[in-house]
Design an enzyme around this catalytic site. Structure first.
Site, PDB file in Angstrom:
ATOM      1  N   GLU A  82      28.768  43.060  45.461  1.00  0.00           N
ATOM      2  CA  GLU A  82      29.163  43.371  44.096  1.00  0.00           C
ATOM      3  C   GLU A  82      28.655  44.751  43.656  1.00  0.00           C
ATOM      4  OE1 GLU A  82      31.329  41.483  42.855  1.00  0.00           O
ATOM      5  OE2 GLU A  82      30.581  39.557  42.144  1.00  0.00           O
ATOM      6  N   ASP A 106      32.413  35.831  54.089  1.00  0.00           N
ATOM      7  CA  ASP A 106      31.558  35.288  53.028  1.00  0.00           C
ATOM      8  C   ASP A 106      31.863  33.819  52.745  1.00  0.00           C
ATOM      9  OD1 ASP A 106      34.055  35.659  51.911  1.00  0.00           O
ATOM     10  OD2 ASP A 106      33.437  37.177  50.481  1.00  0.00           O
ATOM     11  N   HIS A 164      34.570  45.265  44.873  1.00  0.00           N
ATOM     12  CA  HIS A 164      33.687  44.621  45.855  1.00  0.00           C
ATOM     13  C   HIS A 164      34.407  44.364  47.174  1.00  0.00           C
ATOM     14  CE1 HIS A 164      34.527  40.160  44.450  1.00  0.00           C
ATOM     15  NE2 HIS A 164      35.388  40.523  45.355  1.00  0.00           N
ATOM     16  N   ASN A 166      36.972  44.566  41.105  1.00  0.00           N
ATOM     17  CA  ASN A 166      35.853  45.405  40.649  1.00  0.00           C
ATOM     18  C   ASN A 166      35.325  46.311  41.766  1.00  0.00           C
ATOM     19  OD1 ASN A 166      34.484  43.651  42.297  1.00  0.00           O
ATOM     20  ND2 ASN A 166      33.085  42.860  40.740  1.00  0.00           N
TER      21      ASN A 166
HETATM   22  C1  GLP Z   1      37.003  37.217  46.764  1.00  0.00           C
HETATM   23  C2  GLP Z   1      36.478  37.466  48.184  1.00  0.00           C
HETATM   24  C3  GLP Z   1      36.854  38.849  48.693  1.00  0.00           C
HETATM   25  C4  GLP Z   1      38.320  39.134  48.428  1.00  0.00           C
HETATM   26  C5  GLP Z   1      38.553  39.097  46.940  1.00  0.00           C
HETATM   27  C6  GLP Z   1      39.974  39.441  46.547  1.00  0.00           C
HETATM   28  O1  GLP Z   1      36.133  37.624  45.766  1.00  0.00           O
HETATM   29  N1  GLP Z   1      35.081  37.327  48.267  1.00  0.00           N
HETATM   30  O2  GLP Z   1      36.562  38.913  50.080  1.00  0.00           O
HETATM   31  O3  GLP Z   1      38.662  40.384  48.966  1.00  0.00           O
HETATM   32  O4  GLP Z   1      38.259  37.780  46.492  1.00  0.00           O
HETATM   33  O5  GLP Z   1      40.780  38.320  46.593  1.00  0.00           O
HETATM   34  P1  GLP Z   1      42.330  38.322  46.380  1.00  0.00           P
HETATM   35  O6  GLP Z   1      42.914  38.740  47.674  1.00  0.00           O
HETATM   36  O7  GLP Z   1      42.658  36.912  46.015  1.00  0.00           O
HETATM   37  O8  GLP Z   1      42.632  39.276  45.288  1.00  0.00           O
END
Ligand code: GLP
Length: 232
Positions: free
Chosen positions: A138, A62, A133, A131
């Site tokens: 989402e 993404d 995702h 959440n």
């Molecule tokens: C973002 C990304 C996700 C990732 C999430 C968790 O929202 N779009 O792909 O898994 O963050 O991030 P973190 O590893 O910093 O908790």
């Protein structure tokens, strides 16, 4: 967790690239704080010639939208700072959705075509949002199967605000692989780290599939490995 994850990637890569197909290994990659340790280990292994990225094609999950690639918070910059700039990957084999384009829909459509043309994703590494995702799929009333532009929830923008100066600076949209693009990968490796993920992780283990918890769709895939540092 990170060492194990790096080893997992290396093993899959080895199996594919020592085969006779001559095809590049196609690796899907996430951003976030969770995979940083795995990326550090992969860089070390690459420097020690324990893993070779010369026959690897990557697709990132993404990107924020809109965002300039040279913005310090773009996922493009994140990937070059934390991995691509430090390994022997051929830069033409790196694919990251662009947050700079004016036509987001055709960027997403092209991305799906590129994944297909590369022969599909062999190993998709993902993280987990608090959440529930995956990428930027989402929670909501429905999920979109293919790569698409999406609005970020207030909750996600607040969570990701820690990387920006203020909430206003966090883009309100993103481009993301869809749940179908993720589930089409031959193998999935999910990394789950940190207390904030406990609820989402427990929901996953609950076994029910719902669009309110996008990660629950992993139950529809036949080859998912979850690595976590969490005590439940
Ligand atoms: C973002 C990304 C996700 C990732 C999430 C968790 O929202 N779009 O792909 O898994 O963050 O991030 P973190 O590893 O910093 O908790």
């Amino acid at each position: 967790m990170s060492r194990f994850a790096a080893k997992f990637v290396e093993k899959e890569l080895q199996i594919q690239t020592t085969g006779l197909s001559g095809k590049n290994f196609v690796l899907g990659l996430p951003t976030g704080s969770t995979p940083i340790g795995m990326y550090e280990r992969l860089i070390e292994m690459n420097r020690a010639w324990e893993v070779d990225f010369s026959k690897v094609t990557t697709f990132n999950l993404d990107e924020y939208y809109p965002i300039k690639r040279d913005n310090s918070q773009s996922y493009y910059k994140f990937m070059f700072d934390n991995l691509f700039g430090k390994i022997n990957i051929d830069k033409k084999n790196i694919n990251i959705l662009s947050g700079e384009v004016s036509d987001a829909d055709s960027e997403c459509l092209e991305y799906e075509k590129k994944i297909e043309a590369a022969g599909g994703i062999d190993l998709m590494v993902i993280g987990l949002g608090a959440n529930g995702h995956i990428g930027f799929n989402e929670p909501g009333d429905f999920l979109i199967p293919y790569t698409h532009a999406t609005d970020l929830t207030q909750d996600t923008r607040e969570k990701n605000m820690r990387f920006f100066n203020s909430l206003d600076e966090v883009p309100s949209k993103a481009l993301t692989m869809g749940m179908g693009s993720i589930l089409k990968a031959k193998k999935i490796l999910m990394l789950v780290s940190g207390e904030s993920k406990k609820e989402a992780f427990k929901n996953l283990l609950d076994g029910k599939i719902t669009t309110k918890i996008p990660v629950s769709f992993l139950h529809l895939h036949r080859d998912v490995t979850v690595l976590s540092d969490m005590k439940l």
